[in-house]
Design an enzyme around this catalytic site. Structure first.
Site, PDB file in Angstrom:
ATOM      1  CE  LYS A 117      -9.997  21.004 -40.333  1.00 44.17           C
ATOM      2  NZ  LYS A 117     -10.703  20.103 -40.397  1.00 44.17           N
ATOM      3  N   GLY A 173     -11.277  26.128 -25.858  1.00 45.02           N
ATOM      4  CA  GLY A 173     -10.188  25.272 -25.462  1.00 45.02           C
ATOM      5  C   GLY A 173      -8.770  25.133 -25.120  1.00 45.02           C
ATOM      6  N   GLY A 225     -17.774  26.559 -26.235  1.00 41.09           N
ATOM      7  CA  GLY A 225     -18.550  26.643 -27.758  1.00 41.09           C
ATOM      8  C   GLY A 225     -19.201  27.404 -27.125  1.00 41.09           C
ATOM      9  NE  ARG A 252     -16.514  21.159 -17.471  1.00 40.59           N
ATOM     10  CZ  ARG A 252     -16.486  20.753 -18.762  1.00 40.59           C
ATOM     11  NH1 ARG A 252     -17.261  19.498 -18.915  1.00 40.59           N
ATOM     12  NH2 ARG A 252     -16.232  21.357 -20.077  1.00 40.59           N
TER      13      ARG A 252
HETATM   14  P1  AMP Z   1      -8.649  25.078 -33.016  1.00 35.29           P
HETATM   15  O1  AMP Z   1      -9.585  23.633 -31.672  1.00 35.29           O
HETATM   16  O2  AMP Z   1      -9.496  25.263 -33.892  1.00 35.29           O
HETATM   17  O3  AMP Z   1      -8.175  26.354 -31.880  1.00 35.29           O
HETATM   18  O4  AMP Z   1      -7.543  24.185 -33.448  1.00 35.29           O
HETATM   19  C1  AMP Z   1      -6.538  24.354 -32.338  1.00 35.29           C
HETATM   20  C2  AMP Z   1      -5.285  22.762 -32.883  1.00 35.29           C
HETATM   21  O5  AMP Z   1      -5.010  23.770 -33.638  1.00 35.29           O
HETATM   22  C3  AMP Z   1      -4.319  22.752 -31.466  1.00 35.29           C
HETATM   23  O6  AMP Z   1      -4.964  20.738 -31.337  1.00 35.29           O
HETATM   24  C4  AMP Z   1      -2.717  22.417 -32.863  1.00 35.29           C
HETATM   25  O7  AMP Z   1      -2.134  21.440 -32.532  1.00 35.29           O
HETATM   26  C5  AMP Z   1      -3.653  23.516 -34.016  1.00 35.29           C
HETATM   27  N1  AMP Z   1      -2.260  23.849 -34.508  1.00 35.29           N
HETATM   28  C6  AMP Z   1      -2.309  25.533 -34.448  1.00 35.29           C
HETATM   29  N2  AMP Z   1      -1.565  25.636 -35.430  1.00 35.29           N
HETATM   30  C7  AMP Z   1      -1.321  25.082 -36.500  1.00 35.29           C
HETATM   31  C8  AMP Z   1      -0.223  24.868 -37.624  1.00 35.29           C
HETATM   32  N3  AMP Z   1       0.270  25.276 -37.756  1.00 35.29           N
HETATM   33  N4  AMP Z   1      -1.018  23.047 -38.154  1.00 35.29           N
HETATM   34  C9  AMP Z   1      -1.266  22.682 -38.185  1.00 35.29           C
HETATM   35  N5  AMP Z   1      -1.937  22.547 -36.678  1.00 35.29           N
HETATM   36  C10 AMP Z   1      -1.886  23.637 -36.114  1.00 35.29           C
END
Ligand code: AMP
Length: 394
Positions: free
Chosen positions: A196, A352, A375, A35
């Protein structure tokens, strides 16, 4: 909105809102200086144009004054990177600070103490913003990662300056989003993954307005598959988002967007490297098993779509890439995005975890742009006007 190139900095004091919110280890050493490095071009530009810099940032989330979160800690690194002396100001406002700032000479650089030592900063307090603005003649915001926050130094302050502009980093961020959202070169493909669907549903709903292809991977895919009537075993899913998935799919149909969900997946009976593993159809995951990565057929399909694209957005991993057994899908997408970029596509990576993934695979220099704001980027993709950017046009 003015460009930094249209402003004359000669003999002027310039308030530059930077993002020096860097991580430290227990020994008080900076563990990632990217940064600070990202802010250097703007600082060097102002200095070489005859200006003096007053740098301002937050560090962490202090509740009042907290020596642990003093920006004094970054002075040695800043001096080293700039190759210049930097004056540290113990208070971000007040008579002494004002006095020192008003006597700054061409080429001098000062750094204010952590802005968040004043609760007025996050409250977007007008009086505090006005006091900060009294330190300088020109306002530059180069802290993209905080532009979605309406704070005193990121938004309120701008109204007190007639000369204001985004810094070089912020300008790049704005231009990269324009390339994606404003008459992009078609076909446009968005690759959205991560754990999610709930955290990305507003992003997906908005980008359907300008993408041609939507690739959905990672944990969020299982909510879509469950909604389509699939058996997903113990895979991650969000019961309260099933309707959201229906809405997304029907909007995609109305907007003529092709949606690509995984066909096969790699699943395991444990959320670890050491469980049993097998590839199954995503609609037929057995009970006791969970999908943790996309499978080989899906990787091929996604590759074909990505390589046929002229503009690519990637946000979120295709699986649990932190566990070596489940990194292949994310690695394959990272390699394909790099290859498509080499073939002439414009690729923008943000959020991220996809940034962490592309760095893990050493491909960060083979894509067009990596956004520095998680964000802020998600809110831009949701179609929101960011207060920190908006304030520069008022
Ligand atoms: P996000 O912050 O929503 O982009 O999510 C990132 C996280 O999603 C990472 O730490 C991944 O390990 C997790 N992730 C990706 N695919 C899966 C999955 N099939 N089951 C559980 N966690 C997941």
């Amino acid at each position: 909105m003015k460009s930094i190139n249209e402003i004359s900095f000669n003999g002027k004091r310039v308030f530059i809102r930077v993002d020096f919110n860097v991580p430290f280890n227990d020994e008080g050493e900076i563990t990632d200086n990217s940064r600070i490095v990202a802010a250097l071009p703007t600082i060097e530009f102002v200095i070489s144009s005859g200006g003096a810099c007053i740098l301002a940032s937050h560090l962490g989330r202090p509740d009042g004054i907290n020596p642990e979160l003093s920006l004094r800690k970054i002075i040695p690194e800043l001096k080293k990177l700039l190759g210049e002396d930097v004056i540290f100001l113990e208070d971000s406002i007040g008579d002494q600070t004002k006095e020192i700032c008003s006597n700054l000479k061409k080429g001098q650089i000062a750094l204010l103490e952590n802005l968040r030592f004043y609760k007025e900063e996050t409250k977007a307090d007008e009086r505090f913003a006005k006091q900060l603005s009294g330190l300088a003649d020109i306002y530059i915001n180069d802290a993209y990662g905080t532009t979605h926050r309406e704070h005193a130094s990121t938004a309120t302050i701008a109204q007190f300056f007639s000369e204001k502009a985004p810094g070089m980093l912020l300008e790049k961020e704005i231009n990269s989003l324009k390339k994606l959202m404003d008459k992009p070169k078609k076909p446009v493909t968005a690759i959205i993954g991560g754990a999610k669907v709930s955290s990305k549903i507003s992003v997906i709903a908005n980008i359907l307005g300008f993408v041609d292809n939507l690739i959905i991977g990672g944990g969020m895919a299982y909510t879509f598959i469950k909604n389509n009537g699939g058996r997903i075993g113990d895979s991650i899913f969000e019961a309260d988002r099933l309707n959201g998935c229906t809405e997304i799919l029907s909007k995609a149909k109305n907007e003529n967007v092709n949606v690509f969900l995984p066909e096969d997946i790699l699943c395991s009976n444990e959320f670890s490297n050491s469980g049993l593993q097998k590839v199954t159809n995503i609609y037929e995951v057995p009970e006791g098993w969970q999908g943790l990565d996309i499978g080989p057929k899906t990787m091929d399909k996604f590759e074909q779509v990505i390589l046929g694209s002229s503009t690519i957005l990637w946000n979120g991993p295709m699986g649990v890439f932190e566990i070596p057994s489940f990194e292949k899908g994310t690695h394959s997408v990272a390699k394909t995005v790099a290859k498509a970029t080499q073939n002439g596509a414009y690729s923008l990576i943000g959020g991220g975890d996809s940034v962490a993934a592309i760095k893990k695979f050493g491909l960060q220099n083979q894509v067009s742009f990596i956004s520095t704001g998680g964000g802020a980027m998600l809110e831009s993709l949701e179609g929101k006007l960011l207060p920190g950017i908006n304030a520069l046009s008022q």
